[in-house]
Design an enzyme around this catalytic site. Structure first.
Site, PDB file in Angstrom:
ATOM      1  N   GLY A   1      -8.320   7.556 -15.344  1.00 54.45           N
ATOM      2  CA  GLY A   1      -7.417   6.457 -15.035  1.00 54.45           C
ATOM      3  C   GLY A   1      -7.380   6.153 -13.553  1.00 54.45           C
TER       4      GLY A   1
ATOM      5  N   GLY B   1      -3.058   7.532  -8.862  1.00 55.12           N
ATOM      6  CA  GLY B   1      -1.598   7.500  -8.819  1.00 55.12           C
ATOM      7  C   GLY B   1      -0.918   7.292 -10.146  1.00 55.12           C
TER       8      GLY B   1
ATOM      9  N   GLY C   1      -0.713   9.597 -12.503  1.00 54.02           N
ATOM     10  CA  GLY C   1      -0.120  10.836 -12.996  1.00 54.02           C
ATOM     11  C   GLY C   1      -1.098  11.770 -13.678  1.00 54.02           C
ATOM     12  N   LYS C   2      -2.380  11.708 -13.319  1.00 52.17           N
ATOM     13  CA  LYS C   2      -3.360  12.596 -13.951  1.00 52.17           C
ATOM     14  C   LYS C   2      -3.118  14.045 -13.541  1.00 52.17           C
ATOM     15  CE  LYS C   2      -6.805  10.276 -12.252  1.00 52.17           C
ATOM     16  NZ  LYS C   2      -6.038   9.185 -11.621  1.00 52.17           N
ATOM     17  N   THR C   3      -2.979  14.245 -12.241  1.00 51.64           N
ATOM     18  CA  THR C   3      -2.729  15.596 -11.754  1.00 51.64           C
ATOM     19  C   THR C   3      -1.414  16.113 -12.311  1.00 51.64           C
ATOM     20  OG1 THR C   3      -3.850  14.895  -9.739  1.00 51.64           O
ATOM     21  CG2 THR C   3      -2.669  16.976  -9.652  1.00 51.64           C
TER      22      THR C   3
ATOM     23  N   HIS D   1       4.785 -24.107   4.392  1.00 52.84           N
ATOM     24  CA  HIS D   1       3.732 -23.451   3.612  1.00 52.84           C
ATOM     25  C   HIS D   1       4.350 -22.706   2.419  1.00 52.84           C
ATOM     26  CE1 HIS D   1      -0.149 -21.052   3.390  1.00 52.84           C
ATOM     27  NE2 HIS D   1       0.676 -20.275   2.695  1.00 52.84           N
ATOM     28  N   GLU D   2       5.377 -21.915   2.693  1.00 54.75           N
ATOM     29  CA  GLU D   2       5.983 -21.117   1.621  1.00 54.75           C
ATOM     30  C   GLU D   2       6.679 -22.005   0.591  1.00 54.75           C
ATOM     31  OE1 GLU D   2       5.173 -18.207   1.133  1.00 54.75           O
ATOM     32  OE2 GLU D   2       4.254 -17.878   3.087  1.00 54.75           O
TER      33      GLU D   2
HETATM   34  P1  ADP Z   1      -3.268  10.920  -9.896  1.00 57.26           P
HETATM   35  O1  ADP Z   1      -3.664  12.346  -9.981  1.00 57.26           O
HETATM   36  O2  ADP Z   1      -3.432  10.189 -11.197  1.00 57.26           O
HETATM   37  O3  ADP Z   1      -3.901  10.167  -8.785  1.00 57.26           O
HETATM   38  P2  ADP Z   1      -0.726  12.078  -9.427  1.00 57.26           P
HETATM   39  O4  ADP Z   1      -0.577  12.834 -10.679  1.00 57.26           O
HETATM   40  O5  ADP Z   1      -1.122  12.864  -8.242  1.00 57.26           O
HETATM   41  O6  ADP Z   1      -1.707  10.866  -9.613  1.00 57.26           O
HETATM   42  O7  ADP Z   1       0.639  11.302  -9.152  1.00 57.26           O
HETATM   43  C1  ADP Z   1       1.201  11.210  -7.888  1.00 57.26           C
HETATM   44  C2  ADP Z   1       2.703  11.163  -7.974  1.00 57.26           C
HETATM   45  O8  ADP Z   1       3.139   9.961  -8.565  1.00 57.26           O
HETATM   46  C3  ADP Z   1       3.287  12.251  -8.836  1.00 57.26           C
HETATM   47  O9  ADP Z   1       3.523  13.398  -8.096  1.00 57.26           O
HETATM   48  C4  ADP Z   1       4.561  11.636  -9.370  1.00 57.26           C
HETATM   49  O10 ADP Z   1       5.603  11.807  -8.442  1.00 57.26           O
HETATM   50  C5  ADP Z   1       4.231  10.180  -9.418  1.00 57.26           C
HETATM   51  N1  ADP Z   1       3.852   9.773 -10.783  1.00 57.26           N
HETATM   52  C6  ADP Z   1       2.662   9.248 -11.131  1.00 57.26           C
HETATM   53  N2  ADP Z   1       2.630   8.951 -12.441  1.00 57.26           N
HETATM   54  C7  ADP Z   1       3.823   9.315 -12.946  1.00 57.26           C
HETATM   55  C8  ADP Z   1       4.391   9.253 -14.261  1.00 57.26           C
HETATM   56  N3  ADP Z   1       3.711   8.766 -15.302  1.00 57.26           N
HETATM   57  N4  ADP Z   1       5.654   9.703 -14.406  1.00 57.26           N
HETATM   58  C9  ADP Z   1       6.337  10.187 -13.370  1.00 57.26           C
HETATM   59  N5  ADP Z   1       5.853  10.272 -12.134  1.00 57.26           N
HETATM   60  C10 ADP Z   1       4.616   9.833 -11.886  1.00 57.26           C
HETATM   61 ZN    ZN Z   2       0.394 -18.724   1.293  1.00 56.74          ZN
HETATM   62 MG    MG Z   3      -4.843  13.342  -8.637  1.00 59.43          MG
END
Ligand code: ADP
Ligand code: ZN
Ligand code: MG
Length: 624
Positions: free
Chosen positions: A218, A221, A223-225, A439-440
């Site tokens: 995925g 950020g 939440g894989k880790t 513009h906006e």
């Molecule tokens: P990835 O490994 O996918 O890049 P991380 O697992 O390191 O992402 O996520 C980074 C942080 O974002 C986590 O420590 C958490 O605080 C937040 N986060 C990401 N996904 C979730 C989720 N599904 N639920 C709750 N917190 C999340």
């Molecule tokens: Zn613009």
């Molecule tokens: Mg990660």
């Protein structure tokens, strides 16, 4: 319990031995250094030269050492000042069996002394070996302890020099599935693994084999880790993690031995979870054209054979995470290795709301907070962004001396994440502010005057740190998964309406539209090349997305001549939308003037204020 102790004793012995070797090396270097310091000044002379010096009474002192004579030259009287010992030259010569030596020295009026054999060999040993040894032991122990504490690892203070150094092991991760929100499907497929770790016999009895590994795939950020840790937390087993890049070193073979180490440790501590983050760093396909990388291939081969080698019924589960699954070697993905793929995609509306809830659990929220609205306004945000938004809002509340986080803090935090901090001190000239305001309002009017668009949430001309001089925020009323052609065209028109307003009012163009142009062009291009929305190319796929999870570049899948035609088609769409934007604004100049004037005065207006002003215009219009 007892077997665990034995293991740790064994590894303690190993680290002790490797430490001893290092300390011996250090101490030797130390001793060589010290003795070279003391010998520094002496020059070698022959024994005859020495005798000549004695005869000429040029010798002040002769020191009989174990293997040589150290001769200190006499300094002429006139130079006899305080620091004479330093000024005196020193010579040395080999020991010769000369029974007359003492006599000669006395005759020459020099002092002689025999080097005192350091009272006992024990003392000398202590001084030159044991003491530095001890010192190094204490100092390195202290340093390593603080380092390993910082890294959060469980390795003892002396676990250096081994490849295990970077393995990040946790007895308990402290994370559970409750901490991961909005990834229900992913959690569902991982729950089976948790169950397997809990009671493997249930599976082995019936003859079922569980997958050895699962690959979490995925965008960054999402939440894989976190999920991998949650699996370990739920199953209540140790968690061994290593990042893919830790394996790849300068030296061929290091990565492979790290893989071996990792699996050895894991098997000793089964059941447990081995997590290899960013696995694409080692798992890249071996037959790429960019030339091969021996080290990476060796590491990958080692990983493949380790994965085949161990017995899954032991209870070791391997999780990998990547955001570039398409580059992974096919061998990694075949059954028996990472054969299960768990998609961890960006959260949908409900998922975002849940993630916001999880992260605001510890935050004091005011009663006016509506997380649903924040979730609506953050489509496309990953879990990490949302966690960040909640934290930014809390920080802002503190900055303003509030006791609780209010909705406005959260809204502002969303904007900070999207556009950067407000930059109130940037001074723009009056004419620049005017251009930005028109513009906006151009954008906002185009949105409001077209049917297939999202309502305006806010218009502002306060500059932001990330480059925007002002912006118009739109807020969808509901989450959409599909866009139709009309909506895309209206969106392009909205993007182009900022510049169109400048043209209609000031009859000139500025650099302020570059971002709008980029977005509009991208949309138009995707319409033609990916969405099959042009008559000319019908439903031919002309471009494909390369890194699906990393906002990757589009790759051309057609001939160069076709590509030129795509450009023409894109140009046609943009021109049409530009024309539409201009005519929209030309027909609504009074409203444009009125709202822009109001915006110039207030700097920021809400979507409501905007709609009211627009309505007034309609009423006035009816009057005339
Ligand atoms: P990835 O490994 O996918 O890049 P991380 O697992 O390191 O992402 O996520 C980074 C942080 O974002 C986590 O420590 C958490 O605080 C937040 N986060 C990401 N996904 C979730 C989720 N599904 N639920 C709750 N917190 C999340
Ligand atoms: Zn613009
Ligand atoms: Mg990660």
């Amino acid at each position: 319990m007892s077997s665990e102790n034995k293991n740790s004793n064994q590894s303690d012995m190993k680290t002790l031995i490797s430490f001893m070797i290092m300390a011996v090396i250090f101490t030797s270097i130390f001793n060589i250094f010290v003795s070279s310091m003391t010998m520094r000044k002496a020059t070698e002379i022959t024994y005859t030269q020495f005798l000549t010096m004695l005869e000429k009474k040029q010798v002040d002192m002769v020191e009989i050492q174990a293997d040589r004579l150290l001769i200190t030259e006499k300094v002429p009287d006139e130079a006899n000042v305080t620091g004479y010992y330093n000024m005196a030259k020193q010579y040395y010569t080999g020991l010769v069996n000369d029974p007359e030596l003492t006599n000669r020295i006395i005759k020459a009026g020099a002092t002689q002394y025999r080097e005192v054999q350091n009272n006992s060999p024990i003392v000398s040993f202590l001084a030159s070996w044991a003491l530095p040894f001890l010192l190094i032991y204490v100092v390195s122990g202290l340093i390593l302890r603080s380092v390993s504490k910082k890294m959060g690892g469980v390795g003892g203070p002396m676990s250096f020099g081994k490849n295990t150094a970077k393995i990040y092991a946790q007895k308990e991760t402290g994370v559970t599935f409750a901490d991961v929100a909005g990834q229900e499907e992913a959690k569902e497929s991982l729950r089976e693994i948790v169950d397997f770790l809990h009671q493997p016999q249930k599976y082995t009895e019936i003859g079922a084999k569980l997958p050895k590994g699962a690959l979490l795939v995925g965008p960054p950020g999402t939440g894989k880790t976190l999920l991998a840790k949650a699996v370990a937390g739920e199953a209540n087993v140790p968690f061994y993690s290593l990042s893919g890049s830790d394996f790849v070193e300068m030296f061929v073979g290091v990565g492979a031995s790290r893989v071996r180490d990792l699996f050895k440790q894991a098997l000793e501590n089964a059941p447990c979870i081995v997590f290899i983050d960013e696995i694409d760093a080692i798992g890249k396909s071996r037959d790429n054209q960019m030339g091969s990388n021996d080290e990476r291939e060796q590491t990958l081969n080692q990983l493949l054979s380790e994965m085949d080698g161990f017995d899954a019924s032991k209870g070791v589960v391997i999780l990998g995470a990547t955001n570039r699954p398409e580059v992974l070697d096919k061998a990694l993905l075949r059954p028996g290795r990472f054969d299960r793929r768990v998609i961890v995609d960006k959260p949908d509306l409900k998922g975002r709301e849940d993630i916001l809830k999880v992260h605001s659990k510890e935050v004091k929220l005011n009663h006016d907070v509506d997380l649903h609205q924040i979730a609506l306004g953050t489509s496309g945000a990953a879990g990490a962004d949302l966690a960040n938004i909640v934290n930014e809002a809390a920080l802002r509340a503190v900055r303003f001396g509030k006791k609780k986080v209010e909705q406005c803090d959260l809204m502002e935090a969303v904007e900070i994440i999207i556009a950067g901090q407000e930059k109130k001190d940037r001074i723009m000239t009056e004419s620049e502010r005017k251009i930005v305001a028109y513009h906006e309002v151009g954008h906002a009017l185009a949105t409001a005057l077209q049917k297939n668009t999202q309502p305006v949430q806010k218009i502002t001309i306060v500059p932001r740190t990330m480059g925007a001089l002002g912006y118009t925020m739109q807020m969808p009323e509901e989450e959409k998964y599909l866009m139709n052609k009309e909506e895309i065209l209206d969106q392009i028109t909205t993007y182009l309406a900022g510049r169109a307003a400048e043209e209609v009012i000031f009859h000139m163009v500025t650099t302020g539209a570059s971002n709008d142009i980029e977005k509009a062009t991208e949309l138009a291009r995707n319409m033609v090349a990916q969405y099959g929305m042009s008559e000319r190319f019908d439903m031919v796929g002309l471009e494909s997305v390369q890194n699906k999870y990393l906002d990757g570049r589009n790759v051309r899948q057609c001939a160069e001549t076709t590509s030129a035609e795509i450009d023409e088609e894109v140009l046609r769409i943009i021109k049409e939308c530009h024309k539409k934007a201009i005519s929209l604004l030309e027909n609504n100049q009074p409203a444009l003037h009125k709202i822009a004037t109001f915006l110039l005065e207030k700097e920021t207006i809400t979507g409501q204020e905007f709609m009211e002003l627009l309505k007034q215009r309609e009423e006035n219009f009816e009057k005339y």
